[in-house]
Scaffold this active site. Structure first.
Site, PDB file in Angstrom:
ATOM      1  N   ALA A  91      80.689 110.114   5.066  1.00  0.00           N
ATOM      2  CA  ALA A  91      81.142 108.745   4.842  1.00  0.00           C
ATOM      3  C   ALA A  91      82.091 108.663   3.656  1.00  0.00           C
ATOM      4  O   ALA A  91      83.020 107.874   3.649  1.00  0.00           O
ATOM      5  CB  ALA A  91      79.938 107.840   4.608  1.00  0.00           C
ATOM      6  N   ASP A  94      69.717 108.738   0.017  1.00  0.00           N
ATOM      7  CA  ASP A  94      69.982 109.042   1.428  1.00  0.00           C
ATOM      8  C   ASP A  94      69.033 110.144   1.904  1.00  0.00           C
ATOM      9  O   ASP A  94      69.455 111.127   2.510  1.00  0.00           O
ATOM     10  CB  ASP A  94      71.440 109.466   1.607  1.00  0.00           C
ATOM     11  CG  ASP A  94      71.885 109.471   3.067  1.00  0.00           C
ATOM     12  OD1 ASP A  94      71.199 108.854   3.908  1.00  0.00           O
ATOM     13  OD2 ASP A  94      72.916 110.101   3.371  1.00  0.00           O
TER      14      ASP A  94
END
Length: 196
Positions: free
Chosen positions: A4, A115
């Site tokens: 990302a 994450d």
């Protein structure tokens, strides 16, 4: 490999097999803001990894940081991602427990991962490493750490999560683990309320 926020490519550093993680410019942000954010996040990620490594967390070793290029060169991990291991061997309690130990060590150092899914743990034989600290932060609150557990919970089955928590508990103790699980339940109840 593109993520990302960054591109990760294999490389060598003084003959050591490594990966270079470079944050790419975002065209939707003003240039000056984008450059500042990418540099700050690169610096923070490198510092988090160095702190994690120094406190016994199994993670890549930072070998070089180039803030101007927004690039971190780190040791390359062997093995396979935990998500792939669990596809082949869903009941790998050892790998799950060892993943729990690594997250607990990170939390004990005052760091949240941000994450912590099965895609960001690497299994190499009996060893489990945690990686991709792009969303990590120092001075993690109880809420930040609970979100780490919740992210992992959402990426596994209930049985797998129990093994993970068992590993976490072995590192942090019953009291701290229970406090965190209570906070996870609190976050889940808020989410359920919003969904209604």
């Amino acid at each position: 490999m593109y993520g990302a926020e960054a591109v990760v490519e294999p490389c060598t550093f003084f003959s050591i097999p490594c990966v270079a993680k470079k944050r790419l410019p975002k065209s939707y942000r003003a240039y000056a803001l984008d450059s500042k954010l990418r540099k700050e996040r690169t610096k923070l990620e490198a510092r988090v990894m160095q702190r994690a490594k120094s406190t016994g967390t199994m993670c890549p070793l930072v070998l070089s940081v180039d803030i101007a290029k927004c690039e971190i060169i780190q040791t390359r991990l062997g093995g396979e991602k935990l998500v792939n291991r669990l596809d082949k061997k869903p009941n790998d309690s050892t790998a799950l427990q060892n993943a729990g130990v690594q997250l607990a060590r990170l939390h004990s150092a005052g760091i949240s991962h941000g994450d912590s899914t099965t895609s960001n743990f690497m299994v190499d034989e009996e060893k489990v490493y945690i990686f991709d600290f792009g969303l990590s932060q120092f001075d993690a609150s109880l809420e930040d750490q609970a979100i780490d557990l919740l992210l992992f919970f959402k990426s596994v089955s209930l049985e797998q999560f129990k093994h993970f928590v068992s590993g976490y508990r072995s590192e942090c103790g019953e009291k701290e683990t229970q406090k965190l699980l209570t906070q996870v339940a609190e976050i889940q109840s808020r989410a359920r309320y919003v969904e209604r």
